[in-house]
Design a protein around this motif. Structure first.
Motif, PDB file in Angstrom:
ATOM      1  N   ARG A 185     -70.587  -7.970   7.090  1.00 57.54           N
ATOM      2  CA  ARG A 185     -69.418  -8.189   7.946  1.00 57.54           C
ATOM      3  C   ARG A 185     -68.338  -8.998   7.245  1.00 57.54           C
ATOM      4  O   ARG A 185     -68.613  -9.815   6.377  1.00 57.54           O
ATOM      5  N   HIS A 241     -74.061 -16.049   9.885  1.00 53.30           N
ATOM      6  CA  HIS A 241     -72.712 -15.783   9.395  1.00 53.30           C
ATOM      7  C   HIS A 241     -72.013 -17.099   9.113  1.00 53.30           C
ATOM      8  O   HIS A 241     -72.000 -17.989   9.947  1.00 53.30           O
ATOM      9  N   HIS A 255     -64.530 -11.007   8.569  1.00 48.94           N
ATOM     10  CA  HIS A 255     -63.907 -11.481   9.810  1.00 48.94           C
ATOM     11  C   HIS A 255     -62.559 -12.122   9.521  1.00 48.94           C
ATOM     12  O   HIS A 255     -62.256 -12.507   8.394  1.00 48.94           O
ATOM     13  N   GLU A 297     -65.023  -9.764  14.013  1.00 48.59           N
ATOM     14  CA  GLU A 297     -65.783  -9.248  12.879  1.00 48.59           C
ATOM     15  C   GLU A 297     -65.749  -7.729  12.848  1.00 48.59           C
ATOM     16  O   GLU A 297     -65.731  -7.078  13.894  1.00 48.59           O
ATOM     17  N   ASN A 310     -68.804  -9.179  19.981  1.00 44.77           N
ATOM     18  CA  ASN A 310     -69.473 -10.459  19.748  1.00 44.77           C
ATOM     19  C   ASN A 310     -70.539 -10.192  18.684  1.00 44.77           C
ATOM     20  O   ASN A 310     -70.679  -9.042  18.251  1.00 44.77           O
ATOM     21  N   PRO A 311     -71.301 -11.167  18.245  1.00 47.11           N
ATOM     22  CA  PRO A 311     -72.234 -10.930  17.146  1.00 47.11           C
ATOM     23  C   PRO A 311     -73.258  -9.813  17.354  1.00 47.11           C
ATOM     24  O   PRO A 311     -73.790  -9.274  16.384  1.00 47.11           O
ATOM     25  N   HIS A 367     -68.518 -18.939   8.655  1.00 49.05           N
ATOM     26  CA  HIS A 367     -67.124 -18.726   9.013  1.00 49.05           C
ATOM     27  C   HIS A 367     -66.284 -19.828   8.401  1.00 49.05           C
ATOM     28  O   HIS A 367     -66.659 -20.989   8.428  1.00 49.05           O
ATOM     29  N   TRP A 408     -66.679  -5.507  16.213  1.00 52.01           N
ATOM     30  CA  TRP A 408     -67.670  -6.191  17.040  1.00 52.01           C
ATOM     31  C   TRP A 408     -67.008  -7.021  18.135  1.00 52.01           C
ATOM     32  O   TRP A 408     -66.092  -7.787  17.869  1.00 52.01           O
TER      33      TRP A 408
END
Length: 113
Positions: A53, A3, A55, A43, A86-87, A5, A84
C-alpha cells in the motif's frame, strides 16, 4: 497488517504547486473527496497485492473558482488499484494508466458523519 504512516502538512496547496512523476509505465491517481475528509489518510494498493500500500492525506487545493479536497498519488506503476475505505474494507477499484492521470471520486455514502 502493520502500516507506517508519516505525518503530512495539512496546509492548503496553492495553484500549480503539484508536480507529478508520470511517464512510460508510471501514472498518477487523484482521489476527489468531500471537504469533511480533510486530513484523512487514504490508502491504495495494487489489486493483486493488497499488502503493498501507499497512502497520502486529503488536502485542500485551491483552484480556479474555489477549493477542492483531494489526494494526489504519483509514481504508481500502471495497473489496477484498490482504494481502501479503511485498513480492512476496500471501497473501489480504478485503472491507473502509464503516462496519464486517473481520477476517483469518493462516494458520498462512504463519508463518515
Amino acid at each position: 497488517m502493520n502500516h507506517e504512516h508519516s505525518w503530512h502538512s495539512m496546509t492548503p496547496s496553492g495553484q500549480g504547486t503539484v508536480m507529478l512523476n508520470i511517464g512510460a509505465g508510471i501514472g498518477a491517481l487523484i482521489i476527489n473527496t468531500p471537504g469533511g475528509m480533510h486530513g484523512r489518510e487514504i490508502e491504495v494498493s495494487p489489486v493483486e497485492d493488497p499488502t503493498r500500500r501507499t497512502h497520502a492525506a486529503v488536502r485542500a487545493r485551491y483552484v480556479w473558482g474555489g477549493v477542492c479536497f483531494s489526494v494526489v498519488l504519483d509514481s504508481l506503476p500502471e495497473g489496477r488499484y484498490t482504494v481502501w475505505d479503511n485498513p480492512v474494507t476496500p471501497l473501489g477499484e480504478i485503472d491507473v494508466p502509464g503516462g496519464a492521470v486517473a481520477e476517483f471520486t469518493w462516494p458520498m455514502a462512504s463519508v463518515p458523519v
